[in-house]
Design a protein around this motif. Structure first.
Motif, PDB file in Angstrom:
ATOM      1  N   LEU A 306      22.663  18.700  -1.628  1.00  0.00           N
ATOM      2  CA  LEU A 306      24.014  18.238  -1.311  1.00  0.00           C
ATOM      3  C   LEU A 306      25.026  19.289  -1.743  1.00  0.00           C
ATOM      4  CD1 LEU A 306      23.722  14.608  -2.712  1.00  0.00           C
ATOM      5  CD2 LEU A 306      23.749  15.222  -0.284  1.00  0.00           C
ATOM      6  N   ARG A 307      26.087  19.390  -0.970  1.00  0.00           N
ATOM      7  CA  ARG A 307      27.240  20.170  -1.398  1.00  0.00           C
ATOM      8  C   ARG A 307      28.450  19.243  -1.387  1.00  0.00           C
ATOM      9  NH1 ARG A 307      29.221  26.199   0.625  1.00  0.00           N
ATOM     10  NH2 ARG A 307      31.166  26.262  -0.598  1.00  0.00           N
ATOM     11  N   PHE A 308      29.122  19.184  -2.516  1.00  0.00           N
ATOM     12  CA  PHE A 308      30.317  18.355  -2.635  1.00  0.00           C
ATOM     13  C   PHE A 308      31.547  19.242  -2.542  1.00  0.00           C
ATOM     14  CE2 PHE A 308      27.060  15.970  -4.918  1.00  0.00           C
ATOM     15  CZ  PHE A 308      27.190  14.708  -4.357  1.00  0.00           C
ATOM     16  N   LEU A 309      32.449  18.886  -1.652  1.00  0.00           N
ATOM     17  CA  LEU A 309      33.731  19.574  -1.553  1.00  0.00           C
ATOM     18  C   LEU A 309      34.790  18.656  -2.157  1.00  0.00           C
ATOM     19  CD1 LEU A 309      35.127  22.146  -0.532  1.00  0.00           C
ATOM     20  CD2 LEU A 309      35.611  20.927   1.602  1.00  0.00           C
ATOM     21  N   ASN A 310      35.306  19.038  -3.333  1.00  0.00           N
ATOM     22  CA  ASN A 310      36.262  18.230  -4.074  1.00  0.00           C
ATOM     23  C   ASN A 310      37.678  18.724  -3.790  1.00  0.00           C
ATOM     24  OD1 ASN A 310      34.077  16.857  -5.334  1.00  0.00           O
ATOM     25  ND2 ASN A 310      33.891  18.531  -6.819  1.00  0.00           N
ATOM     26  N   ILE A 311      38.551  17.807  -3.365  1.00  0.00           N
ATOM     27  CA  ILE A 311      39.884  18.208  -2.904  1.00  0.00           C
ATOM     28  C   ILE A 311      40.959  17.360  -3.585  1.00  0.00           C
ATOM     29  CG2 ILE A 311      41.351  18.579  -0.889  1.00  0.00           C
ATOM     30  CD1 ILE A 311      38.802  18.514   0.850  1.00  0.00           C
ATOM     31  N   PRO A 312      41.738  17.922  -4.524  1.00  0.00           N
ATOM     32  CA  PRO A 312      42.908  17.218  -5.068  1.00  0.00           C
ATOM     33  C   PRO A 312      43.994  17.109  -4.006  1.00  0.00           C
ATOM     34  CG  PRO A 312      42.216  19.056  -6.484  1.00  0.00           C
ATOM     35  CD  PRO A 312      41.519  19.225  -5.173  1.00  0.00           C
ATOM     36  N   LEU A 313      44.678  15.965  -3.965  1.00  0.00           N
ATOM     37  CA  LEU A 313      45.690  15.716  -2.947  1.00  0.00           C
ATOM     38  C   LEU A 313      47.027  15.329  -3.583  1.00  0.00           C
ATOM     39  CD1 LEU A 313      43.587  13.571  -0.437  1.00  0.00           C
ATOM     40  CD2 LEU A 313      44.091  16.017  -0.275  1.00  0.00           C
ATOM     41  N   ALA A 369      27.922  28.667   2.722  1.00  0.00           N
ATOM     42  CA  ALA A 369      29.233  28.894   3.335  1.00  0.00           C
ATOM     43  C   ALA A 369      30.300  29.255   2.300  1.00  0.00           C
ATOM     44  CB  ALA A 369      29.674  27.655   4.099  1.00  0.00           C
ATOM     45  N   ASP A 370      31.170  30.170   2.673  1.00  0.00           N
ATOM     46  CA  ASP A 370      32.336  30.492   1.852  1.00  0.00           C
ATOM     47  C   ASP A 370      33.189  29.238   1.677  1.00  0.00           C
ATOM     48  OD1 ASP A 370      34.497  32.483   0.815  1.00  0.00           O
ATOM     49  OD2 ASP A 370      35.493  31.375   2.438  1.00  0.00           O
ATOM     50  N   LEU A 374      34.432  26.586   4.587  1.00  0.00           N
ATOM     51  CA  LEU A 374      33.980  25.196   4.604  1.00  0.00           C
ATOM     52  C   LEU A 374      35.167  24.242   4.528  1.00  0.00           C
ATOM     53  CD1 LEU A 374      31.493  23.318   4.616  1.00  0.00           C
ATOM     54  CD2 LEU A 374      31.587  23.340   2.109  1.00  0.00           C
ATOM     55  N   PHE A 375      36.152  24.568   3.710  1.00  0.00           N
ATOM     56  CA  PHE A 375      37.335  23.716   3.595  1.00  0.00           C
ATOM     57  C   PHE A 375      38.053  23.592   4.941  1.00  0.00           C
ATOM     58  CE2 PHE A 375      41.961  23.512   2.987  1.00  0.00           C
ATOM     59  CZ  PHE A 375      42.059  22.239   2.425  1.00  0.00           C
ATOM     60  N   GLN A 376      38.216  24.700   5.645  1.00  0.00           N
ATOM     61  CA  GLN A 376      38.879  24.655   6.943  1.00  0.00           C
ATOM     62  C   GLN A 376      38.085  23.801   7.934  1.00  0.00           C
ATOM     63  OE1 GLN A 376      41.891  25.727   7.642  1.00  0.00           O
ATOM     64  NE2 GLN A 376      42.135  26.508   5.550  1.00  0.00           N
ATOM     65  N   GLU A 377      36.765  23.932   7.900  1.00  0.00           N
ATOM     66  CA  GLU A 377      35.927  23.158   8.816  1.00  0.00           C
ATOM     67  C   GLU A 377      36.005  21.668   8.502  1.00  0.00           C
ATOM     68  OE1 GLU A 377      31.303  23.098  10.478  1.00  0.00           O
ATOM     69  OE2 GLU A 377      31.929  24.576   8.984  1.00  0.00           O
ATOM     70  N   MET A 378      35.965  21.327   7.210  1.00  0.00           N
ATOM     71  CA  MET A 378      36.048  19.917   6.831  1.00  0.00           C
ATOM     72  C   MET A 378      37.443  19.351   7.091  1.00  0.00           C
ATOM     73  SD  MET A 378      33.018  19.035   5.982  1.00  0.00           S
ATOM     74  CE  MET A 378      32.504  20.227   7.250  1.00  0.00           C
ATOM     75  N   SER A 379      38.482  20.170   6.982  1.00  0.00           N
ATOM     76  CA  SER A 379      39.833  19.715   7.304  1.00  0.00           C
ATOM     77  C   SER A 379      39.933  19.317   8.771  1.00  0.00           C
ATOM     78  CB  SER A 379      40.857  20.799   6.985  1.00  0.00           C
ATOM     79  OG  SER A 379      40.910  21.056   5.592  1.00  0.00           O
TER      80      SER A 379
END
Length: 485
Positions: A306-313, A369-370, A374-379
């Motif tokens: 698993l890869r977790f992408l953690n994003i503060p909002l 992935a960089d 990855l952030f841009q793709e998940m966005s």
């Protein structure tokens, strides 16, 4: 964290525990409380294993959707006593997002009828009717996930919900996944059961998941930080950043454990070993020159990474849901979680965060992935789902988990039993936990396994099968938990 030897006593042949997650720490906590010399070797820089909590500034993120609930009243009482006022009672709300609609999770008959619409409901019923006829003429092979689910819910619902999500989650076709996984995770018995409940002809209690659960104020990792500290105060030792590299085996006993810290190798004599590291790794350490059957089993038993992408909002709320399953295969993410739904102290006041869970394999494109890419793709995926975070995302951080979920491939039971038989040859080795017995379990079951292992060690006896059989009853996971409502 490093705990000095108690009273300067350089312990001789302590009990060595491989892995400082829920199972390993529970074993160490029990042993230390009874005055036994115990050393825990944990590869990561913090205790907790898969239940650790990572901190990025003022934001806290778990490694997945963990919560504490148990049928074991004694264990529950011990954990509540350990945590005191820092243990909260939370309530979860989960949905499945599909085709722009939100379905209640677990799937329920009224919700399916309302959201699917007349056409799809008729198609689902016809598909199920076809399966009833087929069952009398030429029954499906129900040993695999696809056959088991299709036989109970029909092809239309399988193709819409169950199949695509399952293949995305595991990375292999559902025809290669054991039906054991379906039996543990699907609450409705079949589509006929759902229909009878919908029209009021069946009122027996439905198998379901607990909605209320215990959760530490500062994340699940707080529980295991505190457990590790208590264990150390009672005389135990934990070495963090300690990567186990091998076992010294003499006859049918392990005499010492080899491990690295900061590039330097250490040799730790032991009286017993309790392992919670991956079963294939343990088997390799026990028998470096193994038979073809053992080698095959080691190669076959794999875990989904698993890869977790953690994003503060920079907004107060993202949604009302604890987590949202993303069922459709065109999305790489499988689940969106909002940590503040478990505890408001996972984020600063007036802010929130999300955690995107992305199944992958070690070394594949997602794993490598960089972070910005990855952030841009998940966005873009989030925008497609109706959530635009472009102007409110404050940062992003990735966390990788190599051994996320054991993959229940067809024949996994044989491969698992082959490796457990190798472990059983060692007179002073026990294994437990999700990785140690290659079984999908929740943290309370892992803790029970660790405590049982401690009791066996203190009694000087071994019963590997008893440890492995804890909570193996043929029931939906979580159904009878004490905090269920």
């Amino acid at each position: 964290m490093h705990c000095p030897y108690p009273n300067g006593n350089q312990m001789k042949d302590p009990i060595v525990i491989l892995g400082g997650g829920p199972c390993g720490l529970s074993c160490a906590w029990e042993l230390a409380a009874q005055g036994w010399d115990v050393v825990v070797l944990e590869r990561e820089p913090r205790p907790g294993g898969l239940c650790a909590t990572n901190t990025f500034g003022e934001y806290r993120f778990d490694l997945g959707g963990h919560r504490f609930l148990s049928q074991n009243q004694e264990l529950t009482s011990r954990i509540l006593d350990l945590m005191g006022a820092d243990m909260l009672v939370s309530e979860r709300k989960s949905v499945v997002m599909h085709s722009g609609k939100r379905f209640a999770y677990p799937l329920s008959a009224p919700d399916l009828v309302e959201n699917l619409g007349l056409g799809l409901n008729l198609k689902a019923l016809l598909g199920y009717a076809g399966e009833l006829i087929r069952r009398r003429i030429s029954p499906r092979d129900e040993s695999h996930f696809e056959g088991w689910v299709t036989a109970r819910f029909g092809r239309p619902l399988y193709d819409r919900f169950f199949g695509p999500y399952t293949e995305k989650l595991w990375g292999i076709p559902p025809t290669q996944i054991s039906s054991d996984w379906a039996a543990q995770r699907i609450s409705l018995l079949n589509l006929g059961d759902a229909a009878l409940r919908l029209i009021g002809l069946r009122r027996s209690p439905i198998r379901t998941y607990a909605r209320r659960y215990y959760y530490p104020r500062l994340g699940m990792g707080q529980l295991f930080d505190r457990m590790a500290s208590r264990m150390c105060r009672e005389g135990g030792i934990i070495h963090l950043g300690a990567d186990v590299t091998g076992l010294d085996v003499v006859g049918n006993r392990v005499k010492a454990v080899r491990y690295h810290v900061d590039g330097q190798e250490y040799l730790l004599p032991c009286s017993w070993v309790f392992s919670t590291i991956s079963l294939p790794a343990l088997a390799r350490y026990i028998a470096p020159q193994s038979t073809n059957g053992v080698e095959t089993a080691i190669g076959n038993l794999r875990s989904r990474a698993l890869r977790f992408l953690n994003i503060p909002l920079d907004i107060p709320d993202f949604s009302e849901n604890t987590w949202m399953y993303i069922a459709e295969p065109q999305y790489k993410m499988s689940r969106i979680q909002e940590p503040k739904r478990r505890s408001s102290e996972m984020v600063p006041q007036g802010k929130t965060s999300i955690m995107l869970e992305i199944p992958c394999s070690v070394g594949d494109k997602i794993w490598e992935a960089d972070g910005n890419t990855l952030f841009q793709e998940m966005s873009l995926e989030l925008r497609s789902l109706g959530y635009n975070i472009d102007s409110v995302a404050l940062d992003h951080h990735s966390v990788w988990v190599e051994h996320g979920y054991p993959i229940y491939h067809l024949g996994y039971q044989h491969d698992r039993d082959t490796l457990l038989a190798e472990v059983a040859k060692m007179e002073n080795v026990l294994t437990g936990g999700r990785q140690g017995i290659f079984r999908y379990i929740f943290l309370d079951t892992a803790m029970e396994m660790g405590i049982e292992a401690a009791h066996q060690i203190m009694q000087g006896s071994r019963n590997l099968k008893h440890i492995q059989s804890i909570r193996t009853e043929k029931a939906l996971l979580e159904i009878d938990a004490l905090t269920a409502t």
